[in-house]
Design an enzyme around this catalytic site. Structure first.
Site, PDB file in Angstrom:
ATOM      1  N   ASP A 187      18.143   2.315  78.080  1.00  0.00           N
ATOM      2  CA  ASP A 187      16.822   1.762  78.413  1.00  0.00           C
ATOM      3  C   ASP A 187      16.858   0.381  79.049  1.00  0.00           C
ATOM      4  O   ASP A 187      15.817  -0.242  79.219  1.00  0.00           O
ATOM      5  CB  ASP A 187      15.939   1.741  77.160  1.00  0.00           C
ATOM      6  CG  ASP A 187      16.471   0.815  76.083  1.00  0.00           C
ATOM      7  OD1 ASP A 187      17.655   0.426  76.158  1.00  0.00           O
ATOM      8  OD2 ASP A 187      15.705   0.482  75.163  1.00  0.00           O
ATOM      9  N   GLU A 188      18.034  -0.111  79.419  1.00  0.00           N
ATOM     10  CA  GLU A 188      18.108  -1.420  80.059  1.00  0.00           C
ATOM     11  C   GLU A 188      18.969  -1.360  81.311  1.00  0.00           C
ATOM     12  O   GLU A 188      19.955  -0.629  81.361  1.00  0.00           O
ATOM     13  CB  GLU A 188      18.680  -2.471  79.090  1.00  0.00           C
ATOM     14  CG  GLU A 188      17.809  -2.706  77.875  1.00  0.00           C
ATOM     15  CD  GLU A 188      18.372  -3.772  76.953  1.00  0.00           C
ATOM     16  OE1 GLU A 188      19.142  -4.629  77.434  1.00  0.00           O
ATOM     17  OE2 GLU A 188      18.055  -3.730  75.757  1.00  0.00           O
ATOM     18  N   TYR A 196      12.463   5.973  73.966  1.00  0.00           N
ATOM     19  CA  TYR A 196      12.419   7.360  73.461  1.00  0.00           C
ATOM     20  C   TYR A 196      10.970   7.785  73.181  1.00  0.00           C
ATOM     21  O   TYR A 196      10.568   8.911  73.487  1.00  0.00           O
ATOM     22  CB  TYR A 196      13.235   7.502  72.166  1.00  0.00           C
ATOM     23  CG  TYR A 196      14.746   7.410  72.321  1.00  0.00           C
ATOM     24  CD1 TYR A 196      15.350   7.133  73.534  1.00  0.00           C
ATOM     25  CD2 TYR A 196      15.569   7.614  71.209  1.00  0.00           C
ATOM     26  CE1 TYR A 196      16.725   7.047  73.654  1.00  0.00           C
ATOM     27  CE2 TYR A 196      16.951   7.537  71.311  1.00  0.00           C
ATOM     28  CZ  TYR A 196      17.529   7.246  72.541  1.00  0.00           C
ATOM     29  OH  TYR A 196      18.888   7.164  72.636  1.00  0.00           O
ATOM     30  N   LEU A 218      12.918  -1.067  79.313  1.00  0.00           N
ATOM     31  CA  LEU A 218      11.804  -0.147  79.075  1.00  0.00           C
ATOM     32  C   LEU A 218      11.212  -0.362  77.682  1.00  0.00           C
ATOM     33  O   LEU A 218      11.930  -0.653  76.731  1.00  0.00           O
ATOM     34  CB  LEU A 218      12.300   1.300  79.204  1.00  0.00           C
ATOM     35  CG  LEU A 218      12.300   1.961  80.576  1.00  0.00           C
ATOM     36  CD1 LEU A 218      11.977   1.009  81.692  1.00  0.00           C
ATOM     37  CD2 LEU A 218      13.571   2.702  80.833  1.00  0.00           C
ATOM     38  N   ARG A 226       3.965   0.422  65.555  1.00  0.00           N
ATOM     39  CA  ARG A 226       4.406  -0.942  65.212  1.00  0.00           C
ATOM     40  C   ARG A 226       3.266  -1.770  64.644  1.00  0.00           C
ATOM     41  O   ARG A 226       3.456  -2.572  63.735  1.00  0.00           O
ATOM     42  CB  ARG A 226       5.003  -1.634  66.442  1.00  0.00           C
ATOM     43  CG  ARG A 226       6.357  -1.049  66.794  1.00  0.00           C
ATOM     44  CD  ARG A 226       7.023  -1.763  67.943  1.00  0.00           C
ATOM     45  NE  ARG A 226       7.978  -0.848  68.565  1.00  0.00           N
ATOM     46  CZ  ARG A 226       8.913  -1.187  69.434  1.00  0.00           C
ATOM     47  NH1 ARG A 226       9.034  -2.452  69.803  1.00  0.00           N
ATOM     48  NH2 ARG A 226       9.728  -0.294  69.936  1.00  0.00           N
TER      49      ARG A 226
END
Length: 482
Positions: free
Chosen positions: A156-157, A69, A65, A101
Site C-alpha cells: 500500500d505504499e 485492504y 493508500l 476506527r
DNA sequence: TGGGGTTAT
DNA sequence: ATAACCC
C-alpha cells in the site's frame, strides 16, 4: 482531487502544529546562502547529497493508500461502504476502515477485543491476498506512468522520484506562471512559501504532481490515499502521514527539523526497527535528539559502522538512499499459520495447498523460479517470531514444465518440499509447528540467451562456469537427491 | 499477532 | 540460512 477538508481529521493528532515554530528556521529564507559542507567536503542540503554545484536536490513523493485492504473490500462489495468494517486474518483484525476506527477499532486488534469495542463491526476474511496484490500492482503501474522510478513498500505504499519530471515542468513555466504557482494540499508546519526559492518552487510542482497522482488513483481505480512530498524518502514518508486520510502534505526544507523532532521516540523512525530500538534503549537513547547527540564512535562500536552511520543520519532527517525501481517481484510466497501441525501427513497437505496457489501465480507471471524454499515456525511459549528455512535449486526439467499445464509439476515439487521438510524436522520425534510457508524465488526471465551475448554469459546454466565444475556461485542450497 | 515483501551478512 | 527491516 477530493477536497482536503471533506476527509475529516479523525484521531490523528496534528503534532506538527503543536511544535515550537522557532525551530523551523526562518520561513521563506533565501537559499542563496552557501551550502554548508561536511568535513569530507561533500555539500549537503537537508539530507540530500549534492554532487556538483548544489543544483540537484531531489523531489520525492511517498504515496500511502488509506486502509488499503478495507478499501479493496468496499470496492468488491459496495454494501460495506458506510459500515464499520474490519479485515480479519485468523483471530486478528489486521486493518479496518475509518468508520471502525471512529468506534475504537485499532489495527492488529484481536477479533475478540474489536467485537467488544464495536459489536456492530462487520468482518471480512482477508487471508487470501490475491485481490489486494492485484490492486496494489495496478497502483504501482499507474504511478509508473508519471515517472518510471517507483519503489514499492509493502502493498500500500510507493515512493516516486519526481526530480526529473519537476525540473521539466519548471523549465516549461512561462513568465507569469511562476508567480501564479500554488501549493496543492497542506504545507507542513504552515511554513511560508517563497517563490524566489528554487527549492520551494520544485517542491510545489511536486505537490501538484502528487495531486494529479491521487486524482488518477481515485478516477481510475477508485482508491484514496495520502501523499507526502519532500527532498528524500525518509522525510517524504514522515510527512505523508501528517494529515490523514486522503490528504497530502509538502515539506519545505526549513521545517525538516520540526518534522523529525515531532517523533516521540526513535522507534517511530522508519529504518529503526524492533531490535535496534531495544539496543538503543540499552544505551539510554530514546528520543530523536538523544540519537542526534549520542557519540558516533560509541554508536559504531555498539551497532556496527553501517547501521550506526545510517540511523544517526536518519535522526537528522538525512537519507541519501535512492528510490530503487521495484520492478516485478523477486519472490512469490504463500504461508499459513495455525495452532498446531504435528504430523507429516498434515504438513504435506498444507504444503500442497500452498504450492498449488504459488504455481498459479508463477504461471501468470511468466518468469521461472529456479529456487524453492520451505519455511517453518516451531511452537515455543516465549521465543516467537523465529523461523527456520531450507532451500534448494529446482531441477531444470521441472522448471521447463512449469509454464506448460500439461505435465504434473506438483508431484516432483512436493517431493522436494517434503525432503526439505524432513531435513528440518525430525519426523521420528514429536514436533509442533505453527506456520508453514513455501517460497519460489530466484526468478529468471525465459530469455533466449544467444551465444556471444551478455545474457549468455550471465546465465549460469549456459555459461562455461557451470560446465567447468568449479562454479563461482555460492552454493548454500541444501542438497536434495532428485 | 498475519500474510506478505526486501536487503545485508 | 539467518537476521534485520518494511507494510
Amino acid at each position: 482531487v477530493e477536497p482536503e477538508e471533506e476527509a475529516g481529521r479523525d484521531e490523528e493528532e496534528d503534532a506538527a502544529k503543536a511544535m515550537d515554530r522557532a525551530e523551523a528556521g526562518e520561513a521563506g529564507c533565501s537559499r542563496d546562502a552557501p551550502v554548508p559542507e561536511e568535513p569530507g567536503g561533500v555539500p549537503w542540503v537537508h539530507g540530500q547529497v549534492v554532487p556538483e554545484g548544489g543544483s540537484s536536490s531531489r523531489v520525492i513523493v511517498h504515496v500511502d493508500l488509506d486502509c488499503f485492504y478495507a478499501q479493496v473490500e468496499m470496492i468488491s462489495n459496495p454494501e460495506l461502504k458506510g459500515k464499520p468494517l474490519g479485515v480479519q486474518q485468523k483471530y486478528l483484525v489486521v486493518t479496518c476502515n475509518y468508520e471502525a476506527r471512529k468506534l475504537g477499532v485499532k489495527k492488529l486488534m484481536t477479533v475478540r477485543d474489536a467485537k467488544e469495542k464495536c459489536p456492530q463491526l462487520v468482518l471480512v476474511n482477508g487471508e487470501d491476498l490475491t485481490r489486494y496484490r492485484e490492486m496494489s500492482y495496478k497502483v504501482t503501474e499507474l504511478l509508473e506512468e508519471f515517472s518510471p522510478v517507483v519503489e514499492r513498500l509493502g502493498f500500500d505504499e510507493n515512493f516516486v522520484d519526481l526530480t526529473e519530471m519537476v525540473e521539466k515542468r519548471r523549465q516549461q513555466l512561462q513568465s507569469g506562471e511562476l508567480s501564479a504557482l500554488t501549493v496543492w494540499g497542506h504545507v507542513y508546519n504552515d511554513q511560508y512559501v517563497n517563490l524566489h526559492d528554487i527549492l520551494h518552487v520544485r517542491l510545489l510542482i511536486g505537490s501538484q504532481i502528487a495531486a494529479e497522482m491521487r486524482e488518477a488513483m481515485y478516477n481510475q481505480l477508485g482508491l484514496t490515499g495520502c501523499a507526502g512530498v519532500a527532498s528524500n524518502k525518509l522525510l517524504a514518508k514522515l510527512v505523508s502521514g501528517v494529515f490523514k486520510p486522503n490528504q497530502q502534505t509538502v515539506l519545505l526544507p526549513e521545517s525538516s527539523q520540526v518534522l523529525i523532532q515531532s517523533l516521540n521516540h526513535v522507534k517511530e523512525m522508519p529504518g529503526i526497527g524492533y531490535k535496534t530500538t531495544k539496543r538503543l534503549e540499552a544505551l539510554g537513547i530514546r528520543s530523536v535528539h538523544d540519537l542526534q547527540t549520542f557519540s558516533s564512535k560509541i554508536l559504531e562500536k555498539e551497532l556496527g559502522i553501517s547501521v550506526a552511520q545510517r540511523i544517526q543520519k536518519l535522526s537528522f532527517g538525512e537519507d541519501n538512499s535512492p528510490v530503487t525501481p521495484s520492478g516485478p517481484p523477486q519472490s512469490f510466497s504463500e504461508e499459513d499459520s495455525f495452532k498446531k501441525c504435528s504430523s507429516e501427513v498434515e504438513a504435506k497437505n498444507k504444503i500442497e495447498e500452498l504450492l498449488a496457489s504459488l504455481l498459479n501465480r508463477v504461471c501468470q507471471d511468466g518468469r521461472k523460479p529456479h529456487t524453492i524454499r520451505l519455511i517453518i515456525r516451531r511452537y515455543s511459549p516465549e521465543n516467537h517470531c523465529s523461523r527456520e528455512s531450507r532451500q534448494c535449486p529446482i531441477p531444470s526439467h521441472v522448471i521447463q514444465k512449469l509454464g506448460t499445464g500439461n505435465y504434473d509439476v506438483m508431484t516432483p515439487m512436493v517431493d522436494i518440499l517434503m525432503k526439505l521438510f524432513r531435513n528440518m524436522v525430525n519426523v521420528k520425534m514429536p514436533f509442533h509447528l505453527t506456520l508453514l510457508s513455501v517460497c519460489l524465488c530466484n526468478l529468471k526471465a525465459l530469455t533466449t540467451a544467444k551465444k556471444g551475448t551478455i545474457d549468455y554469459y550471465l546465465t549460469p546454466s549456459l555459461s562455461t562456469t557451470s560446465h567447468s565444475g568449479k562454479r563461482s556461485f555460492k552454493m548454500k542450497d541444501t542438497h536434495v537427491e532428485d
